[in-house]
Design an enzyme around this catalytic site. Structure first.
Site, PDB file in Angstrom:
ATOM      1  N   GLU A  23       0.814  -1.218   0.000  1.00 21.76           N
ATOM      2  CA  GLU A  23       0.000   0.000   0.000  1.00 21.76           C
ATOM      3  C   GLU A  23       0.846   1.267   0.000  1.00 21.76           C
ATOM      4  O   GLU A  23       1.869   1.355   0.693  1.00 21.76           O
ATOM      5  CB  GLU A  23      -0.925  -0.002   1.216  1.00 21.76           C
ATOM      6  CG  GLU A  23      -2.019   1.044   1.148  1.00 21.76           C
ATOM      7  CD  GLU A  23      -3.247   0.606   1.907  1.00 21.76           C
ATOM      8  OE1 GLU A  23      -4.136  -0.020   1.285  1.00 21.76           O
ATOM      9  OE2 GLU A  23      -3.319   0.873   3.125  1.00 21.76           O
ATOM     10  N   LYS A  30       0.418   4.938   1.032  1.00 25.18           N
ATOM     11  CA  LYS A  30      -0.492   5.703   1.902  1.00 25.18           C
ATOM     12  C   LYS A  30       0.316   6.743   2.665  1.00 25.18           C
ATOM     13  O   LYS A  30       1.237   6.394   3.402  1.00 25.18           O
ATOM     14  CB  LYS A  30      -1.196   4.736   2.876  1.00 25.18           C
ATOM     15  CG  LYS A  30      -2.064   5.392   3.921  1.00 25.18           C
ATOM     16  CD  LYS A  30      -2.949   4.399   4.642  1.00 25.18           C
ATOM     17  CE  LYS A  30      -2.208   3.381   5.475  1.00 25.18           C
ATOM     18  NZ  LYS A  30      -3.133   2.541   6.279  1.00 25.18           N
ATOM     19  N   LYS A  64      -7.711   2.380  -3.499  1.00 25.61           N
ATOM     20  CA  LYS A  64      -8.116   2.223  -2.106  1.00 25.61           C
ATOM     21  C   LYS A  64      -8.877   3.481  -1.698  1.00 25.61           C
ATOM     22  O   LYS A  64      -8.303   4.557  -1.555  1.00 25.61           O
ATOM     23  CB  LYS A  64      -6.878   2.032  -1.222  1.00 25.61           C
ATOM     24  CG  LYS A  64      -7.163   1.794   0.263  1.00 25.61           C
ATOM     25  CD  LYS A  64      -7.699   0.407   0.515  1.00 25.61           C
ATOM     26  CE  LYS A  64      -7.788   0.093   2.001  1.00 25.61           C
ATOM     27  NZ  LYS A  64      -6.474  -0.042   2.666  1.00 25.61           N
ATOM     28  N   GLU A  68     -13.945  -6.414   1.532  1.00 24.65           N
ATOM     29  CA  GLU A  68     -13.323  -6.410   2.857  1.00 24.65           C
ATOM     30  C   GLU A  68     -14.367  -6.600   3.958  1.00 24.65           C
ATOM     31  O   GLU A  68     -15.389  -5.916   3.979  1.00 24.65           O
ATOM     32  CB  GLU A  68     -12.588  -5.089   3.070  1.00 24.65           C
ATOM     33  CG  GLU A  68     -11.980  -4.922   4.457  1.00 24.65           C
ATOM     34  CD  GLU A  68     -11.312  -3.569   4.613  1.00 24.65           C
ATOM     35  OE1 GLU A  68     -10.253  -3.360   3.992  1.00 24.65           O
ATOM     36  OE2 GLU A  68     -11.866  -2.712   5.344  1.00 24.65           O
ATOM     37  N   ASN A 114     -10.106  -7.816   7.440  1.00 19.50           N
ATOM     38  CA  ASN A 114      -9.422  -6.750   8.155  1.00 19.50           C
ATOM     39  C   ASN A 114      -9.378  -7.114   9.637  1.00 19.50           C
ATOM     40  O   ASN A 114     -10.420  -7.321  10.265  1.00 19.50           O
ATOM     41  CB  ASN A 114     -10.133  -5.415   7.944  1.00 19.50           C
ATOM     42  CG  ASN A 114      -9.278  -4.237   8.359  1.00 19.50           C
ATOM     43  OD1 ASN A 114      -8.583  -4.296   9.369  1.00 19.50           O
ATOM     44  ND2 ASN A 114      -9.321  -3.173   7.581  1.00 19.50           N
ATOM     45  N   GLU A 126      -5.534  -8.449   6.264  1.00 22.39           N
ATOM     46  CA  GLU A 126      -5.255  -7.014   6.261  1.00 22.39           C
ATOM     47  C   GLU A 126      -5.129  -6.493   7.691  1.00 22.39           C
ATOM     48  O   GLU A 126      -5.901  -6.877   8.558  1.00 22.39           O
ATOM     49  CB  GLU A 126      -6.399  -6.246   5.580  1.00 22.39           C
ATOM     50  CG  GLU A 126      -6.775  -6.736   4.200  1.00 22.39           C
ATOM     51  CD  GLU A 126      -8.038  -6.059   3.678  1.00 22.39           C
ATOM     52  OE1 GLU A 126      -8.516  -6.466   2.612  1.00 22.39           O
ATOM     53  OE2 GLU A 126      -8.546  -5.128   4.342  1.00 22.39           O
ATOM     54  N   SER A 127      -4.159  -5.630   7.924  1.00 22.27           N
ATOM     55  CA  SER A 127      -3.897  -4.979   9.216  1.00 22.27           C
ATOM     56  C   SER A 127      -3.206  -5.949  10.176  1.00 22.27           C
ATOM     57  O   SER A 127      -3.575  -7.117  10.276  1.00 22.27           O
ATOM     58  CB  SER A 127      -5.168  -4.432   9.884  1.00 22.27           C
ATOM     59  OG  SER A 127      -5.802  -3.479   9.070  1.00 22.27           O
TER      60      SER A 127
END
Length: 284
Positions: free
Chosen positions: A76, A78, A138, A187, A208, A238-239
């Site tokens: 990602e 970001k 995103k 997601e 997530n 994710e995360s």
């Protein structure tokens, strides 16, 4: 199959729940869409989407790696988040994209939300032009117009956040993305959202690990929900993927697709961080 983890929960206290923040962001999105439509109509934006250069195979880039049990990393790009502020002052999306590609990323995810994450459409365009990787827009998709925008900008995939959308909306948005040749990553955060998401056609199912109410992050979320996910779906965790032990835990449970951003963005060289997290034991 190894299920179960002693992985700690990472607590991030806040007086606002993530659901509150999502609602606020989505309200902003509605205003942004209205403003954008005043400049470029729905029909004109769709025409731009149809004229965009062909999509790169986002789904294939992930599943080809998962098939041989190699980490499929959606890296990602970001700059910031509303809860943690700016991750890096020197923010050069094209440079980051090249570094990610060289380090072995399968795909890119680029934040395009301006108000809350300091993203921009130009960041997506620059990142995609700098490499050969497929790119996911995103953002917080609540309208078909944004999907046409994404394709017009060059995006190869979109994110649908189940917490923000009804099942009917997700099906409609998925069908529109597919009609443009795009991939869809849906997601989920919990069991209720998972049951909705499983009714979509897309094989890409993101879990997530961040709790929407508490902001807590625990990899146990993926390990718990995976038991209800059929083999026909490709799980993207994710995360909370911050250390090689986190990667190993997922791979021991036959999960080989990852979306990681913050762990890379906080380092001086995002590509080196990606390599060290996922591939240092393979190549070094």
């Amino acid at each position: 199959m190894v299920v179960g983890s002693t992985h700690p929960t990472r607590h991030n206290p806040s007086k606002h729940t993530m659901t509150d923040i999502l609602n606020k962001i989505n309200a902003t999105k509605r205003l942004e869409i209205t403003a954008a439509q005043a400049l470029i109509s729905n029909n004109d934006m769709h025409a731009l989407a149809l004229k965009a250069e062909p999509t790169r195979d986002f789904l294939g880039a992930i599943t080809s790696r998962v098939a041989v049990k190699t980490p499929a990393v959606i890296a990602e790009i970001k700059k910031a988040s509303p809860s943690k502020g700016v991750f890096r002052e020197h923010f050069a999306p094209a440079e980051i994209a090249r570094h990610y590609e060289a380090a072995g990323a399968a795909c890119l995810s680029v934040l395009t939300d301006e108000q809350y994450f300091q993203g921009h459409a130009d960041y997506l365009k620059a990142a995609r032009a700098a490499c050969a990787l497929p790119v996911l827009r995103k953002d917080f998709i609540i309208d078909i117009y944004q999907i046409d925008q994404a394709r017009a900008w060059g995006a190869d995939a979109i994110l649908l956040i189940a917490a923000s959308l009804t099942l009917d909306e997700m099906k409609q948005f998925e069908a529109h993305a597919f009609s443009l040749g795009m991939s869809v990553l849906v997601e989920v955060h919990n069991e209720a959202e998972l049951h909705q998401a499983l009714q979509l056609q897309t094989p890409l199912l993101g879990v997530n690990n961040r709790n929407l109410r508490t902001f807590d992050v625990t990899l146990q979320t993926t390990l718990d929900l995976m038991k209800q996910i059929p083999a026909s779906k490709t799980i993207v965790t994710e995360s909370g993927i911050l250390a090689p032990a986190d990667v190993a835990l997922m791979q021991q449970n036959d999960i080989h697709a990852f979306l990681v951003g913050e762990a890379f963005m906080r380092t001086p060289h995002a590509g080196d961080a990606l390599h060290n997290l996922f591939f240092s034991n393979i190549h070094d």
